[in-house]
Design a protein around this motif. Structure first.
Motif, PDB file in Angstrom:
ATOM      1  N   CYS A 189     -45.919  30.109 -18.033  1.00  0.00           N
ATOM      2  CA  CYS A 189     -47.100  30.978 -18.100  1.00  0.00           C
ATOM      3  C   CYS A 189     -48.322  30.421 -17.383  1.00  0.00           C
ATOM      4  O   CYS A 189     -49.290  31.160 -17.148  1.00  0.00           O
ATOM      5  CB  CYS A 189     -47.474  31.228 -19.566  1.00  0.00           C
ATOM      6  N   LEU A 190     -48.314  29.121 -17.048  1.00  0.00           N
ATOM      7  CA  LEU A 190     -49.536  28.497 -16.539  1.00  0.00           C
ATOM      8  C   LEU A 190     -49.411  27.917 -15.135  1.00  0.00           C
ATOM      9  O   LEU A 190     -50.425  27.542 -14.535  1.00  0.00           O
ATOM     10  CB  LEU A 190     -49.982  27.378 -17.493  1.00  0.00           C
ATOM     11  N   GLN A 191     -48.202  27.828 -14.590  1.00  0.00           N
ATOM     12  CA  GLN A 191     -48.024  27.110 -13.320  1.00  0.00           C
ATOM     13  C   GLN A 191     -48.760  27.759 -12.152  1.00  0.00           C
ATOM     14  O   GLN A 191     -49.178  27.065 -11.210  1.00  0.00           O
ATOM     15  CB  GLN A 191     -46.535  26.985 -12.986  1.00  0.00           C
ATOM     16  N   GLU A 192     -48.952  29.073 -12.179  1.00  0.00           N
ATOM     17  CA  GLU A 192     -49.634  29.731 -11.061  1.00  0.00           C
ATOM     18  C   GLU A 192     -51.136  29.489 -11.095  1.00  0.00           C
ATOM     19  O   GLU A 192     -51.794  29.511 -10.053  1.00  0.00           O
ATOM     20  CB  GLU A 192     -49.339  31.230 -11.086  1.00  0.00           C
ATOM     21  N   GLU A 193     -51.688  29.261 -12.265  1.00  0.00           N
ATOM     22  CA  GLU A 193     -53.138  29.068 -12.404  1.00  0.00           C
ATOM     23  C   GLU A 193     -53.539  27.591 -12.428  1.00  0.00           C
ATOM     24  O   GLU A 193     -54.679  27.249 -12.124  1.00  0.00           O
ATOM     25  CB  GLU A 193     -53.640  29.740 -13.691  1.00  0.00           C
ATOM     26  N   TYR A 194     -52.613  26.695 -12.822  1.00  0.00           N
ATOM     27  CA  TYR A 194     -52.969  25.291 -13.008  1.00  0.00           C
ATOM     28  C   TYR A 194     -51.972  24.385 -12.281  1.00  0.00           C
ATOM     29  O   TYR A 194     -50.772  24.425 -12.562  1.00  0.00           O
ATOM     30  CB  TYR A 194     -53.003  24.933 -14.494  1.00  0.00           C
ATOM     31  N   ASP A 195     -52.500  23.567 -11.383  1.00  0.00           N
ATOM     32  CA  ASP A 195     -51.641  22.601 -10.687  1.00  0.00           C
ATOM     33  C   ASP A 195     -51.003  21.620 -11.655  1.00  0.00           C
ATOM     34  O   ASP A 195     -49.943  21.051 -11.373  1.00  0.00           O
ATOM     35  CB  ASP A 195     -52.477  21.826  -9.653  1.00  0.00           C
ATOM     36  N   GLU A 196     -51.673  21.399 -12.784  1.00  0.00           N
ATOM     37  CA  GLU A 196     -51.135  20.449 -13.782  1.00  0.00           C
ATOM     38  C   GLU A 196     -49.772  20.878 -14.303  1.00  0.00           C
ATOM     39  O   GLU A 196     -49.005  20.055 -14.819  1.00  0.00           O
ATOM     40  CB  GLU A 196     -52.119  20.336 -14.954  1.00  0.00           C
ATOM     41  N   PHE A 197     -49.442  22.167 -14.177  1.00  0.00           N
ATOM     42  CA  PHE A 197     -48.157  22.667 -14.667  1.00  0.00           C
ATOM     43  C   PHE A 197     -47.200  23.034 -13.527  1.00  0.00           C
ATOM     44  O   PHE A 197     -46.248  23.780 -13.738  1.00  0.00           O
ATOM     45  CB  PHE A 197     -48.394  23.870 -15.593  1.00  0.00           C
ATOM     46  N   GLN A 198     -47.426  22.470 -12.338  1.00  0.00           N
ATOM     47  CA  GLN A 198     -46.530  22.697 -11.217  1.00  0.00           C
ATOM     48  C   GLN A 198     -45.221  21.917 -11.333  1.00  0.00           C
ATOM     49  O   GLN A 198     -44.151  22.451 -11.030  1.00  0.00           O
ATOM     50  CB  GLN A 198     -47.233  22.335  -9.906  1.00  0.00           C
ATOM     51  N   PRO A 199     -45.228  20.665 -11.766  1.00  0.00           N
ATOM     52  CA  PRO A 199     -43.970  19.914 -11.853  1.00  0.00           C
ATOM     53  C   PRO A 199     -42.978  20.565 -12.820  1.00  0.00           C
ATOM     54  O   PRO A 199     -43.377  21.247 -13.771  1.00  0.00           O
ATOM     55  CB  PRO A 199     -44.416  18.532 -12.375  1.00  0.00           C
ATOM     56  N   GLU A 200     -41.686  20.340 -12.572  1.00  0.00           N
ATOM     57  CA  GLU A 200     -40.645  20.913 -13.418  1.00  0.00           C
ATOM     58  C   GLU A 200     -40.754  20.412 -14.860  1.00  0.00           C
ATOM     59  O   GLU A 200     -40.501  21.153 -15.808  1.00  0.00           O
ATOM     60  CB  GLU A 200     -39.253  20.547 -12.868  1.00  0.00           C
ATOM     61  N   LEU A 201     -41.118  19.128 -15.003  1.00  0.00           N
ATOM     62  CA  LEU A 201     -41.206  18.497 -16.321  1.00  0.00           C
ATOM     63  C   LEU A 201     -42.486  17.672 -16.395  1.00  0.00           C
ATOM     64  O   LEU A 201     -43.182  17.490 -15.397  1.00  0.00           O
ATOM     65  CB  LEU A 201     -39.985  17.599 -16.558  1.00  0.00           C
ATOM     66  N   VAL A 202     -42.777  17.173 -17.570  1.00  0.00           N
ATOM     67  CA  VAL A 202     -43.941  16.303 -17.753  1.00  0.00           C
ATOM     68  C   VAL A 202     -43.774  15.050 -16.877  1.00  0.00           C
ATOM     69  O   VAL A 202     -42.719  14.414 -16.898  1.00  0.00           O
ATOM     70  CB  VAL A 202     -44.073  15.880 -19.232  1.00  0.00           C
ATOM     71  N   PRO A 203     -44.792  14.686 -16.083  1.00  0.00           N
ATOM     72  CA  PRO A 203     -44.698  13.469 -15.259  1.00  0.00           C
ATOM     73  C   PRO A 203     -44.479  12.236 -16.127  1.00  0.00           C
ATOM     74  O   PRO A 203     -45.135  12.060 -17.150  1.00  0.00           O
ATOM     75  CB  PRO A 203     -46.068  13.414 -14.568  1.00  0.00           C
ATOM     76  N   LYS A 204     -43.539  11.386 -15.690  1.00  0.00           N
ATOM     77  CA  LYS A 204     -43.166  10.235 -16.525  1.00  0.00           C
ATOM     78  C   LYS A 204     -43.315   8.891 -15.813  1.00  0.00           C
ATOM     79  O   LYS A 204     -43.317   7.849 -16.464  1.00  0.00           O
ATOM     80  CB  LYS A 204     -41.725  10.391 -17.013  1.00  0.00           C
ATOM     81  N   ALA A 205     -43.413   8.900 -14.487  1.00  0.00           N
ATOM     82  CA  ALA A 205     -43.378   7.643 -13.739  1.00  0.00           C
ATOM     83  C   ALA A 205     -44.482   6.681 -14.164  1.00  0.00           C
ATOM     84  O   ALA A 205     -44.241   5.479 -14.313  1.00  0.00           O
ATOM     85  CB  ALA A 205     -43.481   7.931 -12.240  1.00  0.00           C
ATOM     86  N   ARG A 206     -45.711   7.178 -14.384  1.00  0.00           N
ATOM     87  CA  ARG A 206     -46.823   6.297 -14.731  1.00  0.00           C
ATOM     88  C   ARG A 206     -47.188   6.370 -16.212  1.00  0.00           C
ATOM     89  O   ARG A 206     -48.238   5.850 -16.613  1.00  0.00           O
ATOM     90  CB  ARG A 206     -48.065   6.628 -13.892  1.00  0.00           C
ATOM     91  N   GLU A 207     -46.346   6.982 -17.016  1.00  0.00           N
ATOM     92  CA  GLU A 207     -46.609   7.000 -18.459  1.00  0.00           C
ATOM     93  C   GLU A 207     -46.524   5.573 -18.990  1.00  0.00           C
ATOM     94  O   GLU A 207     -45.531   4.870 -18.756  1.00  0.00           O
ATOM     95  CB  GLU A 207     -45.608   7.882 -19.191  1.00  0.00           C
ATOM     96  N   ILE A 208     -47.529   5.159 -19.717  1.00  0.00           N
ATOM     97  CA  ILE A 208     -47.607   3.770 -20.175  1.00  0.00           C
ATOM     98  C   ILE A 208     -46.953   3.642 -21.543  1.00  0.00           C
ATOM     99  O   ILE A 208     -47.600   3.774 -22.589  1.00  0.00           O
ATOM    100  CB  ILE A 208     -49.069   3.286 -20.187  1.00  0.00           C
ATOM    101  N   VAL A 209     -45.654   3.412 -21.510  1.00  0.00           N
ATOM    102  CA  VAL A 209     -44.865   3.135 -22.703  1.00  0.00           C
ATOM    103  C   VAL A 209     -43.789   2.132 -22.318  1.00  0.00           C
ATOM    104  O   VAL A 209     -43.499   1.951 -21.137  1.00  0.00           O
ATOM    105  CB  VAL A 209     -44.186   4.411 -23.275  1.00  0.00           C
ATOM    106  N   ALA A 210     -43.212   1.499 -23.301  1.00  0.00           N
ATOM    107  CA  ALA A 210     -42.001   0.716 -23.071  1.00  0.00           C
ATOM    108  C   ALA A 210     -40.821   1.654 -23.265  1.00  0.00           C
ATOM    109  O   ALA A 210     -40.728   2.336 -24.287  1.00  0.00           O
ATOM    110  CB  ALA A 210     -41.927  -0.455 -24.044  1.00  0.00           C
ATOM    111  N   ASN A 211     -39.930   1.745 -22.269  1.00  0.00           N
ATOM    112  CA  ASN A 211     -38.833   2.709 -22.306  1.00  0.00           C
ATOM    113  C   ASN A 211     -37.649   2.135 -21.535  1.00  0.00           C
ATOM    114  O   ASN A 211     -37.711   1.977 -20.314  1.00  0.00           O
ATOM    115  CB  ASN A 211     -39.302   4.036 -21.696  1.00  0.00           C
ATOM    116  N   LYS A 212     -36.582   1.819 -22.247  1.00  0.00           N
ATOM    117  CA  LYS A 212     -35.429   1.181 -21.614  1.00  0.00           C
ATOM    118  C   LYS A 212     -34.785   2.088 -20.569  1.00  0.00           C
ATOM    119  O   LYS A 212     -34.373   1.637 -19.503  1.00  0.00           O
ATOM    120  CB  LYS A 212     -34.401   0.795 -22.677  1.00  0.00           C
ATOM    121  N   SER A 213     -34.672   3.380 -20.874  1.00  0.00           N
ATOM    122  CA  SER A 213     -34.023   4.309 -19.956  1.00  0.00           C
ATOM    123  C   SER A 213     -34.765   4.398 -18.631  1.00  0.00           C
ATOM    124  O   SER A 213     -34.161   4.626 -17.580  1.00  0.00           O
ATOM    125  CB  SER A 213     -33.926   5.703 -20.585  1.00  0.00           C
TER     126      SER A 213
END
Length: 915
Positions: free
Chosen positions: A569-593
């Motif tokens: 519902c929001l991808q056409e109005e907001y660039d923040e919702f353009q990616p297929e999924l939530v961006p994860k590369a720079r998310e600051i967590v410890a994650n083995k996967s």
């Protein structure tokens, strides 16, 4: 006066406890949309008041309790004329930055106090929640449009069928033959037995509802040949007793035992707790189902693991509806079997979905495999996010989202149609929390439970399918979530505080007419990482935040659940919702996967803290809360903070979650936060750890006395946290010019030094040789202190870079959460002997010949085993000859004093000649 000296800590704990129990009541703004691990708004309001007020303001000015039980202070009204005349004691002309804005607690609370707020948040779902929390909206138009789309969706789903109108969310009341609205559909997983191919319906138990004063209980008869499998319990809340004689009368069980009756019984109960079906006379244990602990049992007695079966058959879980809860014509909640007419309604909904699916905003994304999603993807074969929803729910939410987004096409005289559409989309997204195949049924409260009952995706063998359009407004309904959004925005216009009057026992509400939460005080809100900020150098007055908790919550993996729908519902109005999924590369967590280890976490966190250091004014202050029970997480966040140039100036423990919160109650997690204060103060000189110890010892003694005087109910564990913060002030102030034996002292070595200083200062210190291993030293101190609650124990262990689970793994701690106690020597003998049997010296050999310390003997193991041998008149010479040294003697002497049992010391005084 230091900022933290203004904090009314005891009252803050009580405020936080009440708020986390009922956020929707105490601070409705935080119920606008789901976000994980929210910290209490009351805590951050106090932090803000302490930071923004001048030095004339004390903790009693912020909040104090009168003798009558009522309260006074700036917490209730920051413009209070008696405390803050002409607003002269609060500087509201400031900018507050939150680099990890999350659910928006800092931004909302500081906005409400009148500060300009700036937030950074990489996650679009969190960013959206923050934005809509502070966006203004015309509530009259919003309510009008919500009522419209709800009405239109109900009408569309009530006119299914070709020859007659069929409502996919109604059923026929068997008593009156009238059409009634369904509230919930009960489902059970159906799985073929790996051994005999029998189709097994998974029932952990056969109870559907507990008997209450206002409603009957209900059981489901396990006999598949029974004509009416719903058993209503109107007058009993527990099972029958062994030997009870019962008779079946008008579909009910009549207990003859104890009655003066000549009636012949139809059945005598064989076991305590059993139930009997009055329709087929089957006796059964309602708690003994076909499923338990991840395994199912078929009628032939074959037992298999559910995950293994699904993996071998390469199938996702299949569910059958077997019962439903509905409102009868009198408005009573009743339960009936799912029948053929109900099945036909599901088929009609499926036909409708097939016809219009391409026109609906239904997400197509696959579920990415990660630390948190691995369970549902690889163990349960869920491939797409839409697999988590029934087809009827896909149809319902597809229609709701479609009508919400098309609200943009409306023309309103006093409202922005785009904004109205966005709030409707937010409402529907929020309602997804209680509407999917991962939501279970609560038999005691007769309601559905959140998919995120814990911070995880947990498949259920017996989920419920709510009717999100129901008119009862229950917890799973879209109406309920609209009410939350409406109340959240009302709160923005007219915020209030609620505080319990302990004298009268009632909760007092104080409207703060002079405050509001408004979008014009949002200086910036960026959906990106804070590792690179746009702000100019030294442009921010305060940094107040709540950083990520190492590996505690995998935010991006969890929030994809909402994101994929919002994106439609929001991808056409907001660039923040353009990616297929939530961006994860720079998310600051410890994650083995994602191959994000401690180094990634520290480096990324230090990047953000360095940027905070750059944009913070020279006399500015940074405050953040941290919540984690793993000490690895604590050491890395302190390392990141100190590496970025900050000096730790103080630390205080505060309540964060209710003790009965499901995220902590069964997992022995920490239920407290630690507030950490830092600034840009630095010293150019060098200092050694020895000098640090000497400087701190007497200062901490004075500080301990001052803190006990300031906070009368301060526990020793809490005092230890505060003193640790003071110690870290000196270490971080001189960092990196802190040396030990000619080399730079690292954070872990500094923490060990800090621990030893605090132990000497606090009452009941443990004076043991430094070479005693830390686990044994921690256990000895625990024995000396005696039983204590989990949180107090964990705070004590925190200073030793340990946690409760590490002692539990060594079988050194036992007991429930509210009373942990040391395990005595006699109860640890088998654990110690298992270690000894590995390789004689307690060191386990791996297949490759390498040694692992996982089973290495601790000093406490040696002392307790010698004690056991001595106590049971066995020969101790072999072990004394190998183990006895000055350190072990010191530990044995300490335990003898702590326990009053001289045998610990006596065994060490034996010599080989005695044998």
């Amino acid at each position: 006066m230091e900022t933290w000296d203004k904090l009314p800590l005891n009252l803050m704990d009580e405020l936080a406890e009440k708020e986390t129990y009922r956020r929707d009541v105490y601070r409705p703004i935080y119920s606008l949309h789901k976000w994980w691990a929210r910290r209490p708004g009351s805590t951050f309001r106090c932090l803000g008041l302490a930071a923004l007020t001048d030095d004339t303001i004390t903790k009693d000015n912020i909040l104090t309790e009168r003798s009558s039980g009522s309260h006074d202070g700036l917490y209730l009204d920051s413009y209070d004329k008696n405390i803050n005349p002409n607003d002269e004691h609060i500087d509201r002309d400031v900018t507050v930055l939150d680099p990890f804005a999350g659910g928006g607690t800092t931004l909302v609370e500081m906005n409400r106090l009148g500060a300009d707020v700036t937030g950074y948040e990489l996650n679009p779902v969190a960013w959206w929640t923050e934005k809509k929390s502070m966006d203004d909206v015309n509530l009259d138009v919003l309510e009008q449009e919500f009522d419209r789309i709800l009405k239109e969706t109900r009408e569309e789903l009530a006119s299914l069928g070709e020859d007659e109108d069929i409502n996919c969310y109604t059923t026929i009341d068997p008593r009156t033959g009238k059409e009634c609205e369904v509230l919930y559909y009960f489902q059970s997983q159906r799985i073929p037995c790996l051994t005999c191919d029998e189709e097994v319906q998974l029932f952990p138990r056969y109870q559907l509802a507990k008997t209450k004063k206002t409603r009957p209980g209900a059981l489901y008869c396990p006999n598949q040949d029974c004509d009416d499998r719903i058993i209503e319990l109107k007058d009993r809340s527990k099972g029958l007793d062994e030997g009870d004689e019962v008779k079946f009368v008008d579909g009910r069980v009549k207990i003859l035992t104890g009655m003066d009756s000549d009636e012949e019984p139809d059945l005598t109960i064989s076991e305590d707790g059993n139930e009997v079906c009055p329709n087929c006379a089957s006796e059964f244990d309602p708690n003994d189902g076909t499923y338990g602990y991840g395994k199912y049992t078929c009628s032939n007695g074959h037992k298999h693991d559910v995950k293994e079966t699904l993996q071998r058959r390469d199938e996702k879980p299949q569910f059958d509806r077997f019962a439903l809860q509905y409102l009868d014509p009198q408005g009573n909640k009743r339960i009936k079997e799912f029948d053929e007419a109900d099945r036909q309604r599901v088929k009609e909904a499926q036909k409708k979905l097939d016809n219009i699916r391409d026109k609906l905003p239904i997400p197509e994304q696959k579920i990415p495999v990660g630390d948190e999603t691995d369970r549902i993807v690889n163990n349960y074969n869920y491939i797409h996010f839409q697999d988590l929803f029934t087809n009827r729910h896909l149809l319902t939410f597809g229609l709701l989202f479609d009508k919400a987004r098309k609200t943009r096409e409306q023309d309103f005289e006093h409202a922005d149609s785009e904004n109205i559409a966005e709030f409707l989309i937010t409402t529907i997204s929020a309602s997804l929390e209680y509407n999917c195949k991962l939501c279970r049924w609560h038999t005691g409260n007769s309601k559905g439970i959140s998919v995120f009952e814990r911070h995880s995706f947990a498949p259920k063998p017996q989920p419920v399918e709510p009717n999100p359009l129901n008119g009862a407004g229950n917890i799973s309904s879209v109406q309920n979530f609209f009410d939350k959004v409406y109340e959240a925005k009302q709160y923005c216009e007219r915020p209030f505080e609620k505080v319990k009057n302990r004298q009268k026992g009632n909760v007092e509400q104080f409207y703060v007419e002079t405050e509001s939460i408004a979008e014009d005080r949002v200086a910036g809100l960026d959906c990106k990482t804070a590792e690179r900020m746009d702000e100019e150098d030294e442009s921010v007055d305060y940094v107040i935040t709540d950083p990520p908790y190492y590996d505690n919550v995998q935010y991006s993996e969890l929030s994809d659940y909402f994101y994929v729908w919002l994106r439609e519902c929001l991808q056409e109005e907001y660039d923040e919702f353009q990616p297929e999924l939530v961006p994860k590369a720079r998310e600051i967590v410890a994650n083995k996967s994602a191959n994000k280890d401690e180094e990634f976490f520290v480096e990324s966190l230090a990047n953000v803290f360095s940027e905070c250091h750059r944009v913070l004014k020279q006399d500015g202050e940074m405050v953040f809360t941290y919540h984690h029970n793993e000490n690895e997480a604590w050491s890395v966040i302190l390392e990141a903070l100190i590496r970025s140039g900050f000096t730790v100036t103080g630390a205080y423990p505060v309540q964060s979650e209710m003790p009965n919160n499901p995220h902590i109650s069964e997992l022995d997690n920490a239920e407290y936060d630690i507030l950490i204060y830092a600034n840009k103060e630095q010293a150019d000189e060098e200092i050694t750890l020895t000098e640090l110890r000497q400087n701190l010892f007497f200062e901490l003694q004075d500080m301990a006395a001052e803190e006990r005087e300031r906070h009368e109910d301060l526990s020793k564990a809490d005092l230890g946290v505060i003193l640790r913060g003071k110690c870290m002030y000196y270490y971080s102030r001189y960092y990196p010019n802190v040396y030990s034996e000619g080399e730079q002292a690292g954070i872990d070595e500094a923490l060990e030094t800090v621990d030893s200083i605090i132990e000497q200062v606090l009452e009941g210190s443990v004076n043991l040789p430094a070479s005693i291993d830390s686990v044994s030293e921690a256990y000895a101190a625990f024995v000396q202190r005696g039983p204590e609650g989990y949180d107090d124990l964990n705070k004590q262990l925190l200073a030793k870079n340990l946690n409760v689970s590490e002692l539990e793994e060594e079988n050194l701690v036992k007991g429930p959460r509210d009373r942990k106690e040391p395990v005595p020597a006699d109860e640890r003998v088998h654990h110690i002997e298992r270690k000894l049997s590995k390789n004689g010296d307690g060191v386990q050999q791996t297949l490759g010949g390498d040694e692992t310390e996982s089973d290495a003997l601790l000093d406490i193991d040696k002392v307790q085993y010698l004690y056991h041998l001595y106590k049971t008149d066995q020969n101790t010479s072999e072990f004394l000859n190998e183990w006895k040294d000055d350190d072990l003697e010191a530990l044995a002497e300490f335990l003898a004093d702590a326990t009053g049992d001289d045998r610990y010391e006596n065994v060490m005084e034996m010599n080989l000649a005695q044998f």
